[in-house]
Design a protein around this motif. Structure first.
Motif, PDB file in Angstrom:
ATOM      1  N   ALA A  40      27.761  47.681  38.093  1.00  0.00           N
ATOM      2  CA  ALA A  40      27.790  47.420  39.587  1.00  0.00           C
ATOM      3  C   ALA A  40      27.772  46.234  40.077  1.00  0.00           C
ATOM      4  O   ALA A  40      28.648  45.516  40.983  1.00  0.00           O
ATOM      5  CB  ALA A  40      26.680  48.271  40.409  1.00  0.00           C
ATOM      6  N   ILE A  41      26.878  45.278  39.565  1.00  0.00           N
ATOM      7  CA  ILE A  41      27.025  43.920  39.693  1.00  0.00           C
ATOM      8  C   ILE A  41      28.219  42.979  39.434  1.00  0.00           C
ATOM      9  O   ILE A  41      28.714  42.480  40.440  1.00  0.00           O
ATOM     10  CB  ILE A  41      25.646  43.148  39.124  1.00  0.00           C
ATOM     11  N   ALA A  42      28.490  43.451  38.225  1.00  0.00           N
ATOM     12  CA  ALA A  42      30.103  42.899  37.921  1.00  0.00           C
ATOM     13  C   ALA A  42      31.127  43.076  38.935  1.00  0.00           C
ATOM     14  O   ALA A  42      32.056  42.399  39.439  1.00  0.00           O
ATOM     15  CB  ALA A  42      30.562  43.001  36.561  1.00  0.00           C
ATOM     16  N   ALA A  43      31.340  44.504  39.237  1.00  0.00           N
ATOM     17  CA  ALA A  43      32.083  44.892  40.256  1.00  0.00           C
ATOM     18  C   ALA A  43      31.927  44.111  41.558  1.00  0.00           C
ATOM     19  O   ALA A  43      32.916  43.703  42.426  1.00  0.00           O
ATOM     20  CB  ALA A  43      32.003  46.557  40.551  1.00  0.00           C
ATOM     21  N   ALA A  44      30.726  44.173  42.054  1.00  0.00           N
ATOM     22  CA  ALA A  44      30.708  43.421  43.434  1.00  0.00           C
ATOM     23  C   ALA A  44      30.890  41.985  43.133  1.00  0.00           C
ATOM     24  O   ALA A  44      31.266  41.596  44.469  1.00  0.00           O
ATOM     25  CB  ALA A  44      29.064  43.506  43.586  1.00  0.00           C
ATOM     26  N   ALA A  45      30.616  41.221  41.956  1.00  0.00           N
ATOM     27  CA  ALA A  45      31.102  39.961  41.898  1.00  0.00           C
ATOM     28  C   ALA A  45      32.625  39.906  42.160  1.00  0.00           C
ATOM     29  O   ALA A  45      32.847  38.915  42.856  1.00  0.00           O
ATOM     30  CB  ALA A  45      30.653  39.374  40.803  1.00  0.00           C
ATOM     31  N   LEU A  46      33.339  40.685  41.655  1.00  0.00           N
ATOM     32  CA  LEU A  46      34.752  40.661  41.825  1.00  0.00           C
ATOM     33  C   LEU A  46      35.204  40.812  43.275  1.00  0.00           C
ATOM     34  O   LEU A  46      36.054  40.190  43.605  1.00  0.00           O
ATOM     35  CB  LEU A  46      35.309  41.585  41.028  1.00  0.00           C
ATOM     36  N   VAL A  47      34.507  41.789  43.747  1.00  0.00           N
ATOM     37  CA  VAL A  47      34.904  41.902  45.257  1.00  0.00           C
ATOM     38  C   VAL A  47      34.453  40.656  46.101  1.00  0.00           C
ATOM     39  O   VAL A  47      35.364  40.198  46.742  1.00  0.00           O
ATOM     40  CB  VAL A  47      34.173  42.981  45.768  1.00  0.00           C
ATOM     41  N   CYS A  48      33.373  40.171  45.976  1.00  0.00           N
ATOM     42  CA  CYS A  48      33.160  38.776  46.650  1.00  0.00           C
ATOM     43  C   CYS A  48      33.778  37.686  46.172  1.00  0.00           C
ATOM     44  O   CYS A  48      33.941  37.005  47.331  1.00  0.00           O
ATOM     45  CB  CYS A  48      31.288  38.491  46.182  1.00  0.00           C
ATOM     46  N   ARG A  59      33.118  34.052  48.832  1.00  0.00           N
ATOM     47  CA  ARG A  59      33.241  33.052  47.632  1.00  0.00           C
ATOM     48  C   ARG A  59      31.639  32.657  47.416  1.00  0.00           C
ATOM     49  O   ARG A  59      31.157  32.377  46.279  1.00  0.00           O
ATOM     50  CB  ARG A  59      33.842  31.931  47.808  1.00  0.00           C
ATOM     51  N   PRO A  60      30.770  32.235  48.505  1.00  0.00           N
ATOM     52  CA  PRO A  60      29.350  31.755  48.119  1.00  0.00           C
ATOM     53  C   PRO A  60      28.416  33.015  47.679  1.00  0.00           C
ATOM     54  O   PRO A  60      27.634  32.630  46.633  1.00  0.00           O
ATOM     55  CB  PRO A  60      28.703  31.723  49.607  1.00  0.00           C
ATOM     56  N   ALA A  61      28.672  34.175  47.955  1.00  0.00           N
ATOM     57  CA  ALA A  61      28.123  35.273  47.157  1.00  0.00           C
ATOM     58  C   ALA A  61      28.572  35.325  45.800  1.00  0.00           C
ATOM     59  O   ALA A  61      27.522  35.671  44.758  1.00  0.00           O
ATOM     60  CB  ALA A  61      28.223  36.633  47.854  1.00  0.00           C
ATOM     61  N   PHE A  62      29.908  35.178  45.482  1.00  0.00           N
ATOM     62  CA  PHE A  62      30.330  35.245  44.265  1.00  0.00           C
ATOM     63  C   PHE A  62      29.597  34.219  43.431  1.00  0.00           C
ATOM     64  O   PHE A  62      29.253  34.373  42.166  1.00  0.00           O
ATOM     65  CB  PHE A  62      31.873  35.070  44.395  1.00  0.00           C
ATOM     66  N   PHE A  63      29.764  33.024  44.079  1.00  0.00           N
ATOM     67  CA  PHE A  63      28.877  31.678  43.268  1.00  0.00           C
ATOM     68  C   PHE A  63      27.499  32.121  42.819  1.00  0.00           C
ATOM     69  O   PHE A  63      27.470  31.955  41.644  1.00  0.00           O
ATOM     70  CB  PHE A  63      29.087  30.687  44.108  1.00  0.00           C
ATOM     71  N   PHE A  64      27.016  32.709  43.813  1.00  0.00           N
ATOM     72  CA  PHE A  64      25.385  33.017  43.401  1.00  0.00           C
ATOM     73  C   PHE A  64      25.322  34.152  42.343  1.00  0.00           C
ATOM     74  O   PHE A  64      24.313  34.101  41.346  1.00  0.00           O
ATOM     75  CB  PHE A  64      24.528  33.192  44.619  1.00  0.00           C
ATOM     76  N   VAL A  65      26.143  34.900  42.380  1.00  0.00           N
ATOM     77  CA  VAL A  65      25.970  36.137  41.328  1.00  0.00           C
ATOM     78  C   VAL A  65      26.630  35.600  40.123  1.00  0.00           C
ATOM     79  O   VAL A  65      26.123  35.746  38.914  1.00  0.00           O
ATOM     80  CB  VAL A  65      26.857  37.202  41.546  1.00  0.00           C
TER      81      VAL A  65
END
Length: 231
Positions: A142-150, A155-161
């Motif tokens: 789920a975290i990986a999927a959320a990172a792809l969506v972000c 992009r800031p959320a993707f960066f932190f994940v």
């Protein structure tokens, strides 16, 4: 020009200081890549690759020196009592490592029970029917999927994940077996990414809170402060 050369030399020196001070400094390359993918201005990859090469050079030297030193040690460098995954099969070791990654997330959300020693028999080995392992695997998917969506929407959320993933990966026992099956000190750098995710999520919730209900905008900063203090 010469400024670019000075910058690359400074980057190489900083990477050398980091990795020779503590080997977790090798995550610098991953952090650089994550930043370039998420937040850096659009520049040519040849320019970026020069930076990666400058940072990688001292790491290659360090790893070569480390390998030479360890090859001269006659006894086993990593103790079985510190990391029992050394004596298990590949699948069992990786399933247990996935469960431990779930434990790390639990410690970040609620560090109510900490320990200086997670050596032999403190973390039971896992199988496919281990519910904690299954839940941890689903959570990380789920975290990986959320990172792809972000990556497309925030992009800031993707960066932190991605920062969290890049800094926890070398100590996760997924790719290589390290000196401990679980250690809270491995969370020092990943906690930065986790805290960033909390700040971003709270900011997003704050901006969406109804302006007609001021208490909502008062409670959210308090919740964030308490959450960060738990780190």
């Amino acid at each position: 020009g010469w400024r670019r050369v000075v910058w690359l030399l400074a980057l190489a020196a900083a990477a050398a200081l980091g990795v020779f001070s503590k080997e977790s400094g090798v995550v610098l390359l991953g952090v650089m890549l994550v930043y370039d993918l998420a937040l850096a201005p659009k520049t040519g990859w040849p320019i970026r690759i020069a930076g990666y090469a400058a940072a990688a050079l001292p790491m290659v030297v360090y790893l070569d020196m480390r390998s030479g030193v360890l090859s001269q040690v006659s006894s086993q460098v990593i103790s079985f009592t510190d990391n029992p995954l050394l004596q298990t099969g590949f699948l069992t070791a990786r399933l247990t490592a996935i469960k431990v990654l779930g434990e790390y997330l639990g410690l970040l959300f609620w560090p109510g029970r900490l320990s200086a020693d997670y050596s032999y028999n403190q973390v039971p080995l896992s199988t496919w029917v281990d519910m904690k392992t299954i839940l941890a695997l689903l959570l990380w998917i789920a975290i990986a999927a959320a990172a792809l969506v972000c990556y497309r929407r925030a992009r800031p959320a993707f960066f932190f994940v991605a920062l969290f993933l890049a800094t926890i990966a070398p100590m996760s026992n997924i790719f290589i077996l390290v000196g401990s099956i679980l250690a809270e000190r491995f969370l020092y750098l990943p906690a930065v990414g986790f805290a960033g995710c909390l700040v971003w999520a709270t900011r997003a919730a704050y901006r969406r809170a109804p302006a007609s209900w001021p208490p909502a905008r008062t409670v959210l900063p308090v919740v964030l402060t308490v959450a960060c203090l738990s780190l």
